[in-house]
Design a protein around this motif. Structure first.
Motif, PDB file in Angstrom:
ATOM      1  N   ALA A   1       0.857  -1.192   0.000  1.00  0.00           N
ATOM      2  CA  ALA A   1       0.000   0.000   0.000  1.00  0.00           C
ATOM      3  C   ALA A   1       0.889   1.237   0.000  1.00  0.00           C
ATOM      4  N   ASP A   2       0.989   1.883  -1.139  1.00  0.00           N
ATOM      5  CA  ASP A   2       1.816   3.087  -1.251  1.00  0.00           C
ATOM      6  C   ASP A   2       1.257   4.212  -0.391  1.00  0.00           C
ATOM      7  N   PRO A   3       2.117   5.146   0.027  1.00  0.00           N
ATOM      8  CA  PRO A   3       1.632   6.302   0.777  1.00  0.00           C
ATOM      9  C   PRO A   3       0.605   7.089  -0.042  1.00  0.00           C
ATOM     10  N   LEU A   4      -0.284   7.751   0.653  1.00  0.00           N
ATOM     11  CA  LEU A   4      -1.336   8.530   0.005  1.00  0.00           C
ATOM     12  C   LEU A   4      -0.908   9.958  -0.331  1.00  0.00           C
ATOM     13  N   HIS A   5      -0.156  10.582   0.564  1.00  0.00           N
ATOM     14  CA  HIS A   5       0.070  12.022   0.457  1.00  0.00           C
ATOM     15  C   HIS A   5       1.533  12.441   0.387  1.00  0.00           C
ATOM     16  N   TYR A   6       2.439  11.527   0.463  1.00  0.00           N
ATOM     17  CA  TYR A   6       3.853  11.889   0.407  1.00  0.00           C
ATOM     18  C   TYR A   6       4.588  10.906  -0.491  1.00  0.00           C
ATOM     19  N   ASN A   7       5.810  11.280  -0.850  1.00  0.00           N
ATOM     20  CA  ASN A   7       6.670  10.410  -1.659  1.00  0.00           C
ATOM     21  C   ASN A   7       8.113  10.812  -1.412  1.00  0.00           C
ATOM     22  N   GLU A   8       9.031  10.159  -2.073  1.00  0.00           N
ATOM     23  CA  GLU A   8      10.448  10.470  -1.860  1.00  0.00           C
ATOM     24  C   GLU A   8      10.771  11.915  -2.202  1.00  0.00           C
ATOM     25  N   ALA A   9      10.148  12.434  -3.253  1.00  0.00           N
ATOM     26  CA  ALA A   9      10.415  13.811  -3.665  1.00  0.00           C
ATOM     27  C   ALA A   9       9.810  14.826  -2.696  1.00  0.00           C
ATOM     28  N   ASP A  10       8.742  14.451  -2.011  1.00  0.00           N
ATOM     29  CA  ASP A  10       8.059  15.335  -1.072  1.00  0.00           C
ATOM     30  C   ASP A  10       7.681  14.551   0.184  1.00  0.00           C
ATOM     31  N   PRO A  11       8.671  14.273   1.051  1.00  0.00           N
ATOM     32  CA  PRO A  11       8.425  13.439   2.228  1.00  0.00           C
ATOM     33  C   PRO A  11       7.443  14.031   3.238  1.00  0.00           C
ATOM     34  N   ASP A  12       7.138  15.313   3.140  1.00  0.00           N
ATOM     35  CA  ASP A  12       6.149  15.954   4.016  1.00  0.00           C
ATOM     36  C   ASP A  12       4.927  16.407   3.221  1.00  0.00           C
ATOM     37  N   GLY A  13       4.618  15.693   2.154  1.00  0.00           N
ATOM     38  CA  GLY A  13       3.538  16.082   1.255  1.00  0.00           C
ATOM     39  C   GLY A  13       2.184  16.232   1.913  1.00  0.00           C
ATOM     40  N   GLU A  14       1.939  15.496   2.997  1.00  0.00           N
ATOM     41  CA  GLU A  14       0.644  15.601   3.663  1.00  0.00           C
ATOM     42  C   GLU A  14       0.416  16.994   4.244  1.00  0.00           C
ATOM     43  N   PHE A  15       1.489  17.737   4.466  1.00  0.00           N
ATOM     44  CA  PHE A  15       1.386  19.076   5.034  1.00  0.00           C
ATOM     45  C   PHE A  15       1.488  20.173   3.987  1.00  0.00           C
ATOM     46  N   HIS A  16       1.772  19.817   2.751  1.00  0.00           N
ATOM     47  CA  HIS A  16       1.889  20.802   1.669  1.00  0.00           C
ATOM     48  C   HIS A  16       0.537  20.913   0.965  1.00  0.00           C
ATOM     49  N   LEU A  17      -0.306  21.754   1.510  1.00  0.00           N
ATOM     50  CA  LEU A  17      -1.690  21.874   1.047  1.00  0.00           C
ATOM     51  C   LEU A  17      -1.843  23.057   0.097  1.00  0.00           C
ATOM     52  N   THR A  18      -2.731  22.886  -0.848  1.00  0.00           N
ATOM     53  CA  THR A  18      -3.122  23.963  -1.749  1.00  0.00           C
ATOM     54  C   THR A  18      -4.596  24.234  -1.484  1.00  0.00           C
ATOM     55  N   GLY A  19      -5.184  25.113  -2.240  1.00  0.00           N
ATOM     56  CA  GLY A  19      -6.602  25.394  -2.089  1.00  0.00           C
ATOM     57  C   GLY A  19      -7.495  24.280  -2.606  1.00  0.00           C
ATOM     58  N   ALA A  20      -6.901  23.264  -3.237  1.00  0.00           N
ATOM     59  CA  ALA A  20      -7.695  22.191  -3.840  1.00  0.00           C
ATOM     60  C   ALA A  20      -8.124  21.120  -2.836  1.00  0.00           C
ATOM     61  N   GLU A  21      -7.396  20.948  -1.756  1.00  0.00           N
ATOM     62  CA  GLU A  21      -7.726  19.915  -0.779  1.00  0.00           C
ATOM     63  C   GLU A  21      -8.972  20.321   0.005  1.00  0.00           C
ATOM     64  N   THR A  22      -9.824  19.349   0.255  1.00  0.00           N
ATOM     65  CA  THR A  22     -11.033  19.633   1.025  1.00  0.00           C
ATOM     66  C   THR A  22     -11.052  18.786   2.289  1.00  0.00           C
ATOM     67  N   TRP A  23     -11.767  19.293   3.285  1.00  0.00           N
ATOM     68  CA  TRP A  23     -11.939  18.551   4.522  1.00  0.00           C
ATOM     69  C   TRP A  23     -12.658  17.239   4.243  1.00  0.00           C
ATOM     70  N   GLN A  24     -13.695  17.292   3.412  1.00  0.00           N
ATOM     71  CA  GLN A  24     -14.466  16.087   3.136  1.00  0.00           C
ATOM     72  C   GLN A  24     -13.578  14.983   2.574  1.00  0.00           C
ATOM     73  N   GLU A  25     -12.707  15.338   1.651  1.00  0.00           N
ATOM     74  CA  GLU A  25     -11.789  14.354   1.066  1.00  0.00           C
ATOM     75  C   GLU A  25     -10.810  13.825   2.118  1.00  0.00           C
ATOM     76  N   ALA A  26     -10.208  14.728   2.886  1.00  0.00           N
ATOM     77  CA  ALA A  26      -9.234  14.315   3.901  1.00  0.00           C
ATOM     78  C   ALA A  26      -9.896  13.439   4.961  1.00  0.00           C
ATOM     79  N   TYR A  27     -11.057  13.846   5.428  1.00  0.00           N
ATOM     80  CA  TYR A  27     -11.765  13.102   6.468  1.00  0.00           C
ATOM     81  C   TYR A  27     -12.206  11.728   5.963  1.00  0.00           C
ATOM     82  N   THR A  28     -12.768  11.681   4.768  1.00  0.00           N
ATOM     83  CA  THR A  28     -13.238  10.418   4.201  1.00  0.00           C
ATOM     84  C   THR A  28     -12.079   9.446   4.012  1.00  0.00           C
TER      85      THR A  28
END
Length: 169
Positions: free
Chosen positions: A77-104
Motif C-alpha cells: 500500500a503506497d503512501p497517500l500524500h507523500y513520496n520520496e520527492a516530497d516526504p512531508d507532502g501531507e502538510f503541503h496543502l493547496t486550495g484544492a484539498e477539502t476537509w471532506q476528502e481528507a476526512y473520508t
C-alpha cells in the motif's frame, strides 16, 4: 455535529483497553477539526511551521495505512500524500484539498486498520516488517498509535486555539 468520545472501561481487558484508547484519540482529533472551514483547516496557524489540522488528518491517514496495512497485514500500500520527492507532502496543502476528502480518506484507513487488526491477536507478529526490518506485534502497533495520536492531539490543541480560541479536550 459533535464527535462523541468514550474512554474505555477501567476494568477492560488489554485489547478492549488499547483499542478503546486508540479510538478515543482518533475521536479527539476529529473533534479538534469540527466547525471549521476548509480554509481554516488548511491554515498553518503557528508560523513558521507548515503544520495544519487538515495536514495532521492527512498525516494520520498515512500513518494508519503504514502501520495497519503495510506492517501489520503485509500489504503493498503506497503512501497517500507523500513520496520520496516530497516526504512531508501531507502538510503541503493547496486550495484544492477539502476537509471532506481528507476526512473520508482518514476514516477509510481507520476502517481498514480495524478490519486488519481484528485478524491478529495482541501478541501475534505482524505479517510485514517495521522499516528497520523487525517484526513487531499488534500490541506494539496499537501502543505506538496511541502515542502518535496523543502527541498530534497536543499539536491540534495549539493549532485550534490559534485559529479560533477554542480550548479543551
Amino acid at each position: 455535529m459533535t464527535t462523541q468520545r468514550h474512554e474505555p472501561a477501567m476494568d477492560a481487558d488489554d485489547r478492549t483497553m488499547l483499542e478503546g484508547w486508540l479510538d478515543y484519540h482518533r475521536q479527539t482529533l476529529a473533534r479538534k477539526c469540527e466547525d471549521l472551514t476548509d480554509e481554516q483547516l488548511r491554515t498553518a496557524s503557528v508560523p513558521p511551521s507548515e503544520l495544519s489540522l487538515m495536514g495532521l488528518v492527512r498525516h494520520m491517514a498515512d500513518v494508519e495505512r503504514g502501520w495497519y496495512r503495510r506492517v501489520l497485514a503485509g500489504e503493498d500500500a503506497d503512501p497517500l500524500h507523500y513520496n520520496e520527492a516530497d516526504p512531508d507532502g501531507e502538510f503541503h496543502l493547496t486550495g484544492a484539498e477539502t476537509w471532506q476528502e481528507a476526512y473520508t480518506t482518514w476514516q477509510a484507513e481507520i476502517d481498514i486498520a480495524r478490519r486488519n487488526a481484528a485478524g491478529f491477536g495482541l501478541d501475534d507478529l505482524a505479517a510485514g516488517r517495521h522499516r528497520f526490518g523487525e517484526r513487531i506485534t499488534l500490541r506494539w502497533i496499537h501502543t505506538h498509535m496511541i502515542e502518535e495520536y496523543a502527541r498530534h492531539n497536543g499539536h491540534a490543541d495549539l493549532l485550534r486555539e490559534r485559529l479560533d480560541g477554542a480550548t479543551g479536550d
